[in-house]
Design a protein around this motif. Structure first.
Motif, short mmCIF file in Angstrom:
data_model
loop_
_atom_site.label_atom_id
_atom_site.label_comp_id
_atom_site.label_asym_id
_atom_site.label_seq_id
_atom_site.Cartn_x
_atom_site.Cartn_y
_atom_site.Cartn_z
N TYR A 180 0.92 -1.27 0.09
CA TYR A 180 0.21 -0.02 0.03
C TYR A 180 0.82 1.20 -0.09
N GLY A 181 1.84 1.17 0.49
CA GLY A 181 2.88 2.32 0.63
C GLY A 181 3.66 2.83 -0.78
N ARG A 182 3.78 1.68 -1.86
CA ARG A 182 4.59 1.83 -3.02
C ARG A 182 3.60 1.50 -4.39
N SER A 183 2.49 1.01 -4.14
CA SER A 183 1.61 0.80 -5.57
C SER A 183 0.74 1.78 -5.61
N TRP A 184 0.24 2.09 -7.03
CA TRP A 184 -1.04 2.71 -7.26
C TRP A 184 -2.01 2.09 -6.63
N VAL A 185 -2.92 2.92 -5.89
CA VAL A 185 -4.14 2.24 -5.01
C VAL A 185 -5.03 3.01 -5.51
N PHE A 186 -6.30 2.35 -5.88
CA PHE A 186 -7.62 2.74 -5.99
C PHE A 186 -8.15 3.55 -4.89
N ALA A 187 -8.52 4.84 -5.04
CA ALA A 187 -8.92 5.74 -4.09
C ALA A 187 -10.44 5.83 -4.10
N ALA A 188 -11.07 6.25 -5.13
CA ALA A 188 -12.47 6.59 -5.26
C ALA A 188 -12.66 6.74 -6.65
N PRO A 189 -14.09 6.68 -7.04
CA PRO A 189 -14.50 7.27 -8.23
C PRO A 189 -14.60 8.77 -8.22
N GLU A 190 -14.26 9.40 -9.42
CA GLU A 190 -14.24 10.95 -9.65
C GLU A 190 -15.68 11.29 -8.90
N ALA A 191 -16.68 10.64 -9.12
CA ALA A 191 -18.10 10.79 -8.99
C ALA A 191 -18.20 11.28 -7.34
N GLU A 192 -17.19 10.80 -6.37
CA GLU A 192 -17.28 11.09 -5.08
C GLU A 192 -17.23 12.66 -4.86
N ILE A 193 -16.21 13.41 -5.70
CA ILE A 193 -16.03 14.86 -5.53
C ILE A 193 -16.47 15.65 -6.77
N PRO A 194 -17.77 15.56 -7.10
CA PRO A 194 -18.15 16.28 -8.22
C PRO A 194 -17.98 17.66 -8.16
N GLU A 195 -17.72 18.41 -7.36
CA GLU A 195 -17.90 19.85 -7.27
C GLU A 195 -16.53 20.65 -6.89
N PRO A 196 -16.14 21.66 -7.22
CA PRO A 196 -14.81 22.19 -6.55
C PRO A 196 -15.27 22.34 -5.03
N GLY A 197 -14.17 21.82 -4.37
CA GLY A 197 -14.29 22.17 -2.77
C GLY A 197 -14.66 20.78 -2.07
N ASP A 198 -15.14 19.84 -3.07
CA ASP A 198 -15.78 18.45 -2.46
C ASP A 198 -14.42 17.77 -2.08
N TYR A 199 -14.28 17.08 -1.13
CA TYR A 199 -13.29 15.99 -0.65
C TYR A 199 -13.76 14.82 -0.05
N LEU A 200 -12.70 14.12 -0.01
CA LEU A 200 -12.93 12.95 0.96
C LEU A 200 -11.56 12.53 1.43
N THR A 201 -11.56 11.87 2.67
CA THR A 201 -10.44 11.37 3.16
C THR A 201 -10.16 9.76 3.13
N VAL A 202 -8.78 9.45 2.60
CA VAL A 202 -8.66 8.08 2.70
C VAL A 202 -7.64 7.67 3.44
N ASP A 203 -7.94 6.55 4.21
CA ASP A 203 -6.99 6.14 5.15
C ASP A 203 -6.40 4.79 4.83
N LEU A 204 -5.33 4.83 4.85
CA LEU A 204 -4.29 3.37 4.35
C LEU A 204 -3.48 3.10 5.62
N GLY A 205 -3.50 2.35 6.33
CA GLY A 205 -2.64 2.05 7.34
C GLY A 205 -2.67 3.44 8.29
N PRO A 206 -1.22 3.59 8.11
CA PRO A 206 -0.79 4.71 9.00
C PRO A 206 -0.88 6.25 8.33
N TRP A 207 -1.25 6.10 7.06
CA TRP A 207 -1.37 7.27 6.49
C TRP A 207 -3.01 7.83 6.16
N SER A 208 -3.02 9.08 6.00
CA SER A 208 -4.21 9.67 5.81
C SER A 208 -4.01 10.72 4.68
#
Length: 419
Positions: free
Chosen positions: A44-72
């Motif tokens: 998880y620290g070195r691969s390209w990891v799928f985060a989310a579909p773009e549809a999760e953040i459709p508008e400017p200012g939309d955000y999501l947080t992705v937690d992967l082990g110790p990383w956020s």
């Protein structure tokens, strides 16, 4: 402490070196905290990891947080419309900045001392700093982010896998007709599975157990992974019917110019993947109980509802299914050696209206049931590999994708152990 690290390194090197191909992994790979921590760093620290579909953040200012082990990681759409990713760590004293899973904001504000960042990551305001304080030196630390046909991937490493551009170019034509970047999130579901993340991935990579998925097998042929030579006699009639359906589907897709051929390079490269479009059973339109479309509006530029299932697998943590009427994304995130988060997201046409164009229960019925069934199977597998009596067992011929996943995974560990 140094002695303990050396002993651990020796143990895991030996385990990787002596793992027998064609058999499941030894128990510590699924149960031990040391192995889990190495997975986070090496995979998880070195691969390209799928985060989310773009549809999760459709508008400017939309955000999501992705937690992967110790990383956020913060994934946010900037004022210019471009998605970006940043470490969710304030540049002042390291506080976690955003604590909500998703939302919308004009600026990214740390709730501790009110350091304020733009959606481009630049530090905009830092209260009570001395004269000469240079805000430009304290922007959020960026994380590499790539959008591929409406799917967002991130990589935490300074040096990213070099083959991702090539893989993206090869899978993008398969995804393009669905226009997922313009889609809308219809339903989102989180399920915590009581098993190691690799058991979740391995379970997804075979249909040897698919008789445990009655809802899925209504529209999905249970011959996934079998060939003419390996299909068992009881499945022969179904296999032959699936071949006829696939032949008909390929002819239709060729006329439409929609790519469908199997590309399978799940191991032997940094970004392992598999993509194919294949026929569905019954009405052949969608992954629903009767095979008919779950949404009245088709995605993107697709002119026909009987276009089968586009299935895409990418190592280490994701798979996708896209039909003419909707798409489903799956994201696997390790929580602990024996706990894993599976996030499932259903996407529909941006103008599709709930209750008019689709019923959420019908849209999600097959995969909700399948996910719950798989979670029970993964929990059983976790209890089994943790039993002192467990020994690695042999894969069946139609479990070759499980072997490919394990081979890919072990290559990542070898690379990490050589650093």
């Amino acid at each position: 402490m140094t002695s303990n690290r050396t002993e651990y390194s020796t143990r895991i090197r030996d385990a990787v070196a002596h793992r027998e191909p064609g058999r499941s992994l030894p128990a510590p790979f699924y149960t031990d905290r040391e192995h889990f921590d190495l997975d986070l760093a090496a995979v998880y620290g070195r691969s390209w990891v799928f985060a989310a579909p773009e549809a999760e953040i459709p508008e400017p200012g939309d955000y999501l947080t992705v937690d992967l082990g110790p990383w956020s990681v913060i994934v946010v759409r900037g004022g210019d419309g471009e998605p970006r990713a940043f470490h969710n760590v304030c540049r002042h004293r390291g506080s976690r900045i955003l604590t909500e899973e998703r939302g919308s904001t004009g600026n990214i504000v740390c709730g501790y001392h009110k350091w304020t960042y733009g959606t481009d990551g630049a530090l905009r305001h830092a209260p009570a700093q001395p004269a000469g304080f240079d805000r430009s030196c304290f922007g959020l630390r960026p994380v590499r982010l790539r959008a591929v046909a409406g799917l967002l991937f991130l990589c935490l490493a300074d040096r990213t896998p070099e083959d991702f551009d090539e893989v993206a170019a090869r899978i993008e034509p398969y995804l393009r007709p669905h226009r997922l970047a313009e889609a809308r999130v219809a339903v989102r579901s989180d399920l915590v599975e009581h098993g190691n993340w690799k058991l979740v991935m391995e379970n997804n990579r075979e249909c040897y157990h698919c008789d445990g998925h009655p809802e899925l097998l209504r529209a999905y042929f249970p011959t996934f992974g079998y060939t003419e030579e390996t299909v068992p006699p009881p499945l022969r009639p179904v296999y032959e019917r699936s071949c006829r359906a696939d032949t008909e589907l390929r002819q239709r897709l060729d006329k439409l110019g929609v790519p469908h051929a199997l590309i399978e390079e799940a191991d032997g490269r940094a970004t392992g993947f598999r993509v194919q479009r294949s026929a569905l059973d019954l009405a052949g339109e969608s992954m629903t109980p009767d095979g008919t479309a779950a949404c009245r509006r088709t995605l993107g530029d697709l002119p026909d509802t009987r276009l089968g299932d586009l299935s895409l697998h990418l190592q280490p943590n994701t798979w996708f299914h896209a039909c003419a009427d909707h798409a489903v994304t799956f994201s696997v995130r390790p929580l602990a050696p024996d706990r894993t988060l599976l996030r499932t997201t259903w996407l529909v046409h941006p103008d599709a209206e709930e209750g008019t164009d689709y019923d959420p229960g019908t849209l999600t019925k097959v995969w909700t049931a399948t996910n719950e069934q798989d979670a029970a199977l993964v929990a059983r597998a976790q209890r089994g590999v943790a039993d002192p009596a467990y020994l690695p067992g042999p894969y069946a011929p139609n479990e070759h994708q499980v072997e490919a996943f394990c081979a890919w995974y072990l290559d990542r560990l070898r690379e990490e152990l050589q650093r």
